[in-house]
Design a protein around this motif. Structure first.
Motif, mmCIF file in Angstrom:
data_model
loop_
_atom_site.group_PDB
_atom_site.id
_atom_site.type_symbol
_atom_site.label_atom_id
_atom_site.label_comp_id
_atom_site.label_asym_id
_atom_site.label_seq_id
_atom_site.Cartn_x
_atom_site.Cartn_y
_atom_site.Cartn_z
ATOM 1 N N ASP A 270 -5.698 -2.780 -5.142
ATOM 2 C CA ASP A 270 -7.026 -2.779 -4.519
ATOM 3 C C ASP A 270 -7.949 -3.840 -5.094
ATOM 4 O O ASP A 270 -8.942 -4.210 -4.469
ATOM 5 C CB ASP A 270 -7.675 -1.397 -4.657
ATOM 6 N N PHE B 120 0.786 -1.234 0.000
ATOM 7 C CA PHE B 120 0.000 0.000 0.000
ATOM 8 C C PHE B 120 0.818 1.284 0.000
ATOM 9 O O PHE B 120 0.256 2.370 -0.131
ATOM 10 C CB PHE B 120 -0.952 0.010 1.208
ATOM 11 N N GLU C 166 -0.776 5.734 -8.722
ATOM 12 C CA GLU C 166 -2.228 5.591 -8.672
ATOM 13 C C GLU C 166 -2.680 4.357 -9.432
ATOM 14 O O GLU C 166 -3.597 3.645 -9.010
ATOM 15 C CB GLU C 166 -2.903 6.849 -9.228
ATOM 16 N N TYR D 173 -7.354 -1.445 0.076
ATOM 17 C CA TYR D 173 -6.592 -0.759 1.130
ATOM 18 C C TYR D 173 -7.410 -0.637 2.418
ATOM 19 O O TYR D 173 -6.890 -0.859 3.514
ATOM 20 C CB TYR D 173 -6.164 0.629 0.626
ATOM 21 N N HIS D 174 -8.698 -0.283 2.289
ATOM 22 C CA HIS D 174 -9.530 -0.113 3.482
ATOM 23 C C HIS D 174 -9.771 -1.435 4.211
ATOM 24 O O HIS D 174 -10.163 -1.447 5.378
ATOM 25 C CB HIS D 174 -10.876 0.517 3.116
ATOM 26 N N ASN E 69 -1.892 1.440 -7.252
ATOM 27 C CA ASN E 69 -2.840 1.331 -6.139
ATOM 28 C C ASN E 69 -4.146 0.678 -6.582
ATOM 29 O O ASN E 69 -4.710 -0.162 -5.876
ATOM 30 C CB ASN E 69 -3.118 2.713 -5.553
ATOM 31 N N GLU F 239 2.598 4.685 0.625
ATOM 32 C CA GLU F 239 2.436 5.819 1.530
ATOM 33 C C GLU F 239 0.983 6.102 1.890
ATOM 34 O O GLU F 239 0.700 7.060 2.619
ATOM 35 C CB GLU F 239 3.036 7.079 0.892
ATOM 36 N N ARG F 240 0.058 5.310 1.381
ATOM 37 C CA ARG F 240 -1.349 5.580 1.681
ATOM 38 C C ARG F 240 -1.597 5.531 3.192
ATOM 39 O O ARG F 240 -1.184 4.606 3.872
ATOM 40 C CB ARG F 240 -2.250 4.563 0.975
ATOM 41 N N GLY F 241 -2.279 6.548 3.678
ATOM 42 C CA GLY F 241 -2.588 6.602 5.093
ATOM 43 C C GLY F 241 -1.543 7.298 5.931
ATOM 44 O O GLY F 241 -1.694 7.396 7.149
ATOM 45 N N TYR G 295 6.241 9.768 6.517
ATOM 46 C CA TYR G 295 6.988 8.893 5.606
ATOM 47 C C TYR G 295 8.491 9.115 5.754
ATOM 48 O O TYR G 295 9.271 8.172 5.867
ATOM 49 C CB TYR G 295 6.552 9.155 4.163
#
Length: 670
Positions: free
Chosen positions: A149, A58, A142, A154-155, A145, A60-62, A68
């Motif tokens: 997904d 995932f 993107e 990711y969630h 990602n 750097e998401r979140g 970072y």
């Protein structure tokens, strides 16, 4: 999906190239061996494994840019850096359900001052049966990602890859929008809702296309009015939702105030306790009646309103159908005569007859033929058929059912009766002798009720205006359709639009039913696992799962709601574990579980139950990262039958790096 291998190349505490083989063959999984056990002391690199898996998937998401930089400022192994090394990497190999093998790699570059200068991502995909792989450098994060997904959203990650000591946060966040979105993705509801959005977009696109297909200026004006009406309706719908939210919040405040008042009563007055219980029962019956009424009204309102018109339409259609059959019978009876007279009059007659004479001969001959052959005059010439529909549409309209409006009256009367009974009990509660002064509580309840009344008044005004605008839009759409009918080229597009609208309605109903089914399934699985994990088997009297918020509510054996936040850390971990179990079983995803320090806060009873009844059935691949104080020799023996591989993270104090070794069990016994 399965994790096959995790490889470190001078990453953090792992010196050199070290790997962990995480793959469990299918025949071993079928035999019940689904656990990979990795043990080590604090600081040996257990959490590094969990965070490395999360970051490879995932990125750097979140996390913020500052976070970072802080986390990745010192990820290159110190020993290797001192030897002149300037690169480190992590590679994760996964196997999808389709058999594809993905190699995901992240490499970091550092300068001489140990500052991060570059991060690279690469993806290598090997299809089943193929000896060659496709390589790709990830230039657009993107795109990467979205690709990830599709296999593990990711969630959904917090439910599959998590720190066991922080698992309680899952149940504490359960009312958040992020939590709801995550559960939607896990249970597959997100794809249904996306399909619904796509259908809405398609419908809007077709409506615009239909508008463009007609050249009349009046149609363009209607289109403009429709757009403006849609904007107005959207604003009122937003106001309606906000007021509904405020109303629900106000009702919760009233319930909380009454609960506080009633608890005070039950502690000081036995007579009032009986009234309070009765009021609670009446409130429950009233809520149930309102839900039944809402469901019945929603499903049958059109059939109730249009009942008389449907009956008249059926009668008219039957008469027209009967007249059509009579006309067919008469035409069949006159067919021989018409064939004869046509052949006769086609002969040459000298002198020729005029058209009027020919028509008289035909009509006189038809009357004589009917009289001589005793043919009944089936057709009522004064009766006019006004409908031209197919047999399919005729059968559909004839089969339309009508609903009795008395059922609505029954529900309304029942709700009114229960409401009056509730208010009567409220009066009895206030008038009953009391050992304590409840003026403040009653004044607070009255204030909240008045505020609720103000909200209800605003809500009714908004709903009335919204319904008015919706009716205007319906009339405008009908006008739009009539104008469109003038353009012959739009007929096919109109049929497509009707099909999309029918599909949209069916999809909305399907999503509603699936949501209820998923919620009921989650509640059952959650309840079942909670009873397995908890020491007290009769701890909970009732368990509810809210479909709207996707949140759990627990009640005692006296039907009083239990505050989850007030439970101990260990109990919240059990509750969160049961929720993860339920979501995993309801999920459309087949994912591995990676759990760091899962047993640290638990007593021996709950540890035994997690090991014996939870991890063995949780997933086809469960990777547990633990310390020696969590999974001792006693628990290792319990896990032997379910553990396929065991590793030890052996940290060398002198050399300051970790070596991954086989033999977790030996590590425990030493």
């Amino acid at each position: 999906m399965l994790l096959k291998k995790l490889e470190f190349d001078n990453y953090k505490t792992y010196y050199g190239v070290q790997e962990v083989n995480l793959y469990i063959p299918e025949f071993e999984r079928k035999e019940g061996k689904n656990i990979i056990l990795l043990g080590g002391l604090n600081g040996a690199g257990k959490t590094t494994i969990l965070k490395a898996i999360l970051y490879v998937l995932f990125g750097e998401r979140g996390m913020s840019q500052t976070e970072y930089k802080r986390l990745f400022a010192n990820i290159i192994n110190n020993t290797y850096f001192n030897e002149g090394g300037r690169k480190c990497a992590v590679k994760l190999v996964i196997e999808l359900d389709s058999g594809e093998e993905w190699h995901l790699k992240v490499k970091w570059h550092f300068d001489q001052l140990k500052r991060l200068s570059l991060e690279e991502r690469a993806l290598e995909i090997k299809r089943p049966g193929s000896t060659r792989s496709k390589h790709a450098r990830i230039e657009n994060i993107e795109v990467f990602n979205r690709l990830i997904d599709k296999i593990i959203p990711y969630h959904a990650a917090p439910f599959f890859i998590f720190d066991g000591e922080e698992i309680k946060d899952i149940i504490l966040r359960q009312n958040s929008q992020e939590m709801k979105e995550a559960i939607h993705k896990i249970t597959g509801m997100e794809s249904y809702k996306q399909l619904l959005k796509d259908l809405v977009v398609l419908k809007q696109s077709m409506e615009k296309q239909l508008a463009r297909s007609v050249s009349h200026s009046s149609l363009k004006n209607a289109e403009k009015e429709l757009i403006e009406l849609n904007d107005v309706i959207a604003k009122y719908e937003e106001k309606k939702e906000k007021l509904q939210s405020k109303r629900q919040h106000q009702l919760k405040l009233i319930d909380a105030a009454k609960k506080e008042r009633n608890e005070k009563l039950t502690q000081n007055s036995k007579s009032r306790e009986v009234i309070v219980k009765k009021q609670t029962r009446v409130a429950t019956e009233m809520d149930l009646a309102k839900k039944e009424y809402s469901s019945f009204y929603s499903d049958n309102v059109l059939n109730i309103i249009l009942g008389d018109k449907i009956s008249k339409l059926k009668t008219r259609l039957k008469k027209e159908n009967e007249a059509s059959h009579k006309r067919i019978l008469q035409n069949a009876s006159l067919s021989p005569y018409r064939n004869f007279i046509n052949q006769l009059l086609n002969k040459s007659i000298n002198p020729p007859l005029s058209p009027e004479q020919l028509m008289q001969i035909k009509e006189l001959g038809e009357e004589i033929w009917i009289k001589e052959n005793d043919i009944r005059n089936y057709v009522d010439k004064d009766f006019q058929e006004i409908h031209d529909i197919s047999n399919k549409d005729y059968n559909y309209l004839i089969s339309l059912s009508t609903k009795d409006k008395h059922q609505v009256t029954h529900y309304i009367n029942k709700i009114e009766k229960l409401s009056q009974e509730y208010e009567t009990l409220e009066t009895e509660i206030r008038n009953a002798p009391e050992a304590v002064n409840l003026d403040n509580e009653n004044e607070k309840i009255d204030m909240l009720v008045r505020a609720l009344g103000e909200i209800d008044t605003k809500f009714r005004v908004v709903v009335n205006k919204l319904n008015k605008h919706i009716d205007e839009r319906t009339n405008l759409k009908n006008k739009f359709t009539r104008l469109s009918d003038k353009d012959g080229n739009s007929e096919e597009l109109q049929e497509q639009l009707r099909n999309v609208e029918r599909t949209l309605a069916a999809m909305e109903e399907y999503i509603s039913e699936v949501t209820k089914m998923k919620a009921e399934f989650i509640k059952e699985e959650f309840s079942k696992m909670l009873k397995v994990l908890f020491r007290k088997q009769d701890e909970f009297g009732k368990i509810e799962f809210d479909i709207e918020t996707y949140s759990i509510r627990l009640y005692s054996d006296r039907m009083q709601e239990i505050s989850i936040q007030e439970r101990s850390a260990g109990e919240m971990q059990m509750i969160s574990s049961a929720l993860i179990w339920a979501l995993t079983k309801a999920s459309d995803l087949s994912l591995p579980m990676v759990i760091d320090t899962p047993l640290g806060r638990l007593d021996s009873y709950h540890r035994n139950h997690l090991i014996n009844h939870y991890y063995k059935e949780l997933s086809e691949q469960v990777i547990i990262l633990s310390t020696d104080t969590e999974i001792t020799e006693e628990y290792v023996d319990l896990m032997k039958n379910s553990s396929y591989k065991q590793y030890m993270l052996d940290y060398n104090e002198k050399e300051k790096y970790t070596v991954i070794r086989d033999g977790y069990f030996d590590f425990v016994r030493e």
